[in-house]
Design an enzyme around this catalytic site. Structure first.
Site, mmCIF file in Angstrom:
data_model
loop_
_atom_site.group_PDB
_atom_site.id
_atom_site.type_symbol
_atom_site.label_atom_id
_atom_site.label_comp_id
_atom_site.label_asym_id
_atom_site.label_seq_id
_atom_site.Cartn_x
_atom_site.Cartn_y
_atom_site.Cartn_z
ATOM 1 C CG ASN A 1 -0.491 -0.336 2.499
ATOM 2 O OD1 ASN A 1 0.521 -0.999 2.643
ATOM 3 N ND2 ASN A 1 -1.187 0.138 3.520
ATOM 4 C CD GLU B 1 -1.440 4.720 4.627
ATOM 5 O OE1 GLU B 1 -0.924 5.563 5.395
ATOM 6 O OE2 GLU B 1 -2.165 3.776 5.016
ATOM 7 C CB CYS C 1 -5.258 -1.343 -1.468
ATOM 8 S SG CYS C 1 -6.522 -0.506 -0.505
ATOM 9 C CD GLU D 1 -5.529 -5.894 -1.190
ATOM 10 O OE1 GLU D 1 -4.904 -4.811 -1.042
ATOM 11 O OE2 GLU D 1 -6.331 -6.331 -0.345
ATOM 12 C CB CYS E 1 -10.819 -1.933 0.641
ATOM 13 S SG CYS E 1 -10.249 -1.400 -0.990
ATOM 14 C CB CYS F 1 -8.781 -4.239 -3.420
ATOM 15 S SG CYS F 1 -7.563 -2.922 -3.218
#
Ligand code: THU
Length: 140
Positions: A48, A50, A59, A61, A94, A97
């Site tokens: 990830n 940010e 993220c 993924e 999430c 994703c």
């Protein structure tokens, strides 16, 4: 003859754990790592990343999948994915994703969700997003 599995969930989670170390997480401090195995058995890894504006956060993924596509891999060719984070139980991807995995992976592709304690569970892309709107809905 039944198809032989070419992957080991524990090894895939170890690879996801290694890329997790690279996470850029100044806001949440919550590191996540993900790997996707392509048709040739190569791993595409992501963490990830940010952002101070929060919304642009990517993220693990999606980082892994977008890297794989940018490297020339084809949607639908991935054999398996593994995701790891420091969660109580196996990590839960999430919604964004889940939608992106449904776009770029086959619905029956296995997804291994793990944590740092060694817990993991096996699910699929379709199981992660029941009732999803997908490219199949656009193909009349
Ligand atoms: N995150 C992931 O990278 N993958 C998941 O499956 C869950 C959440 C990230 C996004 C954000 O950087 C941090 O974890 C906290 O939500």
């Amino acid at each position: 003859m039944a198809e032989q599995r070419q992957w080991d969930p524990v090894k895939l989670l170890e690879a996801a754990k290694a890329v997790r170390e690279n996470a850029y997480v100044p806001y949440s401090g919550f590191r996540v790592g993900a790997v996707f195995m392509d048709a040739e058995g190569h791993l595409h890894a992501g963490c990830n990343v940010e952002n101070a504006a929060y919304g642009p956060t990517n993220c693990a993924e999606r980082t892994a999948l977008f890297r794989a596509i940018a490297d020339g891999r084809q949607a639908g060719e991935f054999q398996v994915a593994a995701v790891i984070g420091d969660t109580e139980g196996p990590i839960s991807p999430c919604g964004i994703c889940r939608q992106v995995m449904l776009e770029l992976c086959e619905p029956d592709m296995p997804v291994i969700l793990g944590n740092l304690r060694g817990d993991y569970k096996l699910t699929t892309v379709a199981e992660l997003l029941p009732g999803a709107f997908s490219k199949r809905d656009l193909a009349k």
